[in-house]
Scaffold this motif. Structure first.
Motif, PDB file in Angstrom:
ATOM      1  N   VAL A   1     127.233  30.848 150.833  1.00 28.79           N
ATOM      2  CA  VAL A   1     126.365  30.404 151.928  1.00 28.79           C
ATOM      3  C   VAL A   1     125.090  31.242 151.967  1.00 28.79           C
ATOM      4  O   VAL A   1     123.984  30.708 152.121  1.00 28.79           O
ATOM      5  CB  VAL A   1     127.114  30.466 153.278  1.00 28.79           C
ATOM      6  CG1 VAL A   1     126.167  30.252 154.450  1.00 28.79           C
ATOM      7  CG2 VAL A   1     128.229  29.437 153.308  1.00 28.79           C
ATOM      8  N   GLN A   2     125.207  32.569 151.816  1.00 27.58           N
ATOM      9  CA  GLN A   2     124.037  33.438 151.857  1.00 27.58           C
ATOM     10  C   GLN A   2     123.053  33.125 150.731  1.00 27.58           C
ATOM     11  O   GLN A   2     121.843  33.090 150.955  1.00 27.58           O
ATOM     12  CB  GLN A   2     124.443  34.910 151.793  1.00 27.58           C
ATOM     13  CG  GLN A   2     124.972  35.433 153.098  1.00 27.58           C
ATOM     14  CD  GLN A   2     125.362  36.899 153.024  1.00 27.58           C
ATOM     15  OE1 GLN A   2     125.490  37.472 151.956  1.00 27.58           O
ATOM     16  NE2 GLN A   2     125.561  37.504 154.177  1.00 27.58           N
ATOM     17  N   SER A   3     123.564  32.902 149.537  1.00 24.34           N
ATOM     18  CA  SER A   3     122.656  32.608 148.421  1.00 24.34           C
ATOM     19  C   SER A   3     121.925  31.283 148.650  1.00 24.34           C
ATOM     20  O   SER A   3     120.728  31.177 148.372  1.00 24.34           O
ATOM     21  CB  SER A   3     123.412  32.596 147.094  1.00 24.34           C
ATOM     22  OG  SER A   3     124.341  31.538 147.053  1.00 24.34           O
ATOM     23  N   ASN A   4     122.623  30.291 149.185  1.00 24.24           N
ATOM     24  CA  ASN A   4     121.974  29.011 149.473  1.00 24.24           C
ATOM     25  C   ASN A   4     120.988  29.121 150.634  1.00 24.24           C
ATOM     26  O   ASN A   4     119.948  28.471 150.634  1.00 24.24           O
ATOM     27  CB  ASN A   4     123.008  27.924 149.751  1.00 24.24           C
ATOM     28  CG  ASN A   4     123.676  27.461 148.479  1.00 24.24           C
ATOM     29  OD1 ASN A   4     123.017  27.149 147.498  1.00 24.24           O
ATOM     30  ND2 ASN A   4     124.999  27.437 148.480  1.00 24.24           N
TER      31      ASN A   4
ATOM     32  N   GLY B   1     116.315  30.666 154.719  1.00 22.12           N
ATOM     33  CA  GLY B   1     117.019  31.007 155.952  1.00 22.12           C
ATOM     34  C   GLY B   1     117.273  32.504 156.083  1.00 22.12           C
ATOM     35  O   GLY B   1     117.074  33.270 155.136  1.00 22.12           O
ATOM     36  N   GLN B   2     117.688  32.913 157.274  1.00 17.25           N
ATOM     37  CA  GLN B   2     117.981  34.309 157.548  1.00 17.25           C
ATOM     38  C   GLN B   2     119.355  34.429 158.175  1.00 17.25           C
ATOM     39  O   GLN B   2     119.801  33.557 158.910  1.00 17.25           O
ATOM     40  CB  GLN B   2     116.945  34.900 158.502  1.00 17.25           C
ATOM     41  CG  GLN B   2     115.554  34.885 157.947  1.00 17.25           C
ATOM     42  CD  GLN B   2     114.541  35.372 158.971  1.00 17.25           C
ATOM     43  OE1 GLN B   2     114.873  35.682 160.095  1.00 17.25           O
ATOM     44  NE2 GLN B   2     113.291  35.424 158.564  1.00 17.25           N
ATOM     45  N   LYS B   3     120.006  35.555 157.922  1.00 19.74           N
ATOM     46  CA  LYS B   3     121.331  35.823 158.461  1.00 19.74           C
ATOM     47  C   LYS B   3     121.207  36.510 159.817  1.00 19.74           C
ATOM     48  O   LYS B   3     120.370  37.388 159.998  1.00 19.74           O
ATOM     49  CB  LYS B   3     122.112  36.725 157.497  1.00 19.74           C
ATOM     50  CG  LYS B   3     123.500  37.062 157.953  1.00 19.74           C
ATOM     51  CD  LYS B   3     124.192  37.951 156.940  1.00 19.74           C
ATOM     52  CE  LYS B   3     125.546  38.381 157.438  1.00 19.74           C
ATOM     53  NZ  LYS B   3     126.227  39.235 156.482  1.00 19.74           N
ATOM     54  N   ILE B   4     122.033  36.082 160.778  1.00 22.36           N
ATOM     55  CA  ILE B   4     122.094  36.747 162.066  1.00 22.36           C
ATOM     56  C   ILE B   4     123.551  37.065 162.387  1.00 22.36           C
ATOM     57  O   ILE B   4     124.459  36.445 161.838  1.00 22.36           O
ATOM     58  CB  ILE B   4     121.493  35.893 163.205  1.00 22.36           C
ATOM     59  CG1 ILE B   4     122.295  34.597 163.394  1.00 22.36           C
ATOM     60  CG2 ILE B   4     120.042  35.602 162.969  1.00 22.36           C
ATOM     61  CD1 ILE B   4     121.937  33.837 164.638  1.00 22.36           C
ATOM     62  N   THR B   5     123.760  38.027 163.249  1.00 25.65           N
ATOM     63  CA  THR B   5     125.099  38.339 163.739  1.00 25.65           C
ATOM     64  C   THR B   5     125.141  37.967 165.211  1.00 25.65           C
ATOM     65  O   THR B   5     124.310  38.425 165.995  1.00 25.65           O
ATOM     66  CB  THR B   5     125.402  39.834 163.560  1.00 25.65           C
ATOM     67  OG1 THR B   5     125.279  40.149 162.171  1.00 25.65           O
ATOM     68  CG2 THR B   5     126.810  40.168 164.012  1.00 25.65           C
ATOM     69  N   LEU B   6     126.078  37.113 165.577  1.00 22.67           N
ATOM     70  CA  LEU B   6     126.164  36.628 166.947  1.00 22.67           C
ATOM     71  C   LEU B   6     126.968  37.590 167.819  1.00 22.67           C
ATOM     72  O   LEU B   6     127.812  38.328 167.321  1.00 22.67           O
ATOM     73  CB  LEU B   6     126.796  35.239 166.960  1.00 22.67           C
ATOM     74  CG  LEU B   6     126.004  34.169 166.224  1.00 22.67           C
ATOM     75  CD1 LEU B   6     126.787  32.867 166.191  1.00 22.67           C
ATOM     76  CD2 LEU B   6     124.662  33.952 166.873  1.00 22.67           C
TER      77      LEU B   6
END
Length: 123
Positions: A64-67, A73-78
């Protein structure tokens, strides 16, 4: 990386002629995940992901991160759920709480999704 033969995987082996007590398992998949040692029951309603399943989760996350990176896109922590008792002690639940996400568990305990930052109160 560990060799597959060295990975901690506590399989729950039940003999075919054994009488098994009814447990609170809700589905066949939940029973299989537990028996194969992929997850382990922690406390009521919570499960711990064991190393073999964690490897699968990590591979999915990497995919998912590579795609997401390719798409920009950017990763977030909820935020996480916290007991509302903590918020009541400090008086932060006295005002308008319509924007908070609250849930109750099976035993009636109430939890609140902790915001990233608390809204400022207007005077």
């Amino acid at each position: 990386m560990n060799k597959a033969s060295r990975i901690f995987c506590p399989a729950l082996i039940t003999p075919k002629n054994a009488v098994v007590k009814q447990t609170e398992q809700l589905s066949r998949s939940q029973k299989l995940l537990t028996e194969l040692g992929l997850v382990k029951s922690g406390s009521n309603g919570t499960y711990q992901i064991m190393p073999m399943a964690q490897r699968s989760v990590d591979k999915c996350i990497d995919l998912v991160q590579s795609n997401m990176q390719q798409a920009g896109g950017q990763k977030i922590t909820l935020p996480i759920l916290t007991p509302t008792g903590l918020w009541k002690k400090t008086g932060r639940l006295d005002g308008d709480i319509s924007e908070f996400y609250m849930v109750r568990d099976r035993s009636g305990k109430q939890f609140l999704m902790s915001p990233v930052r608390e809204p400022t109160r207007r005077q």
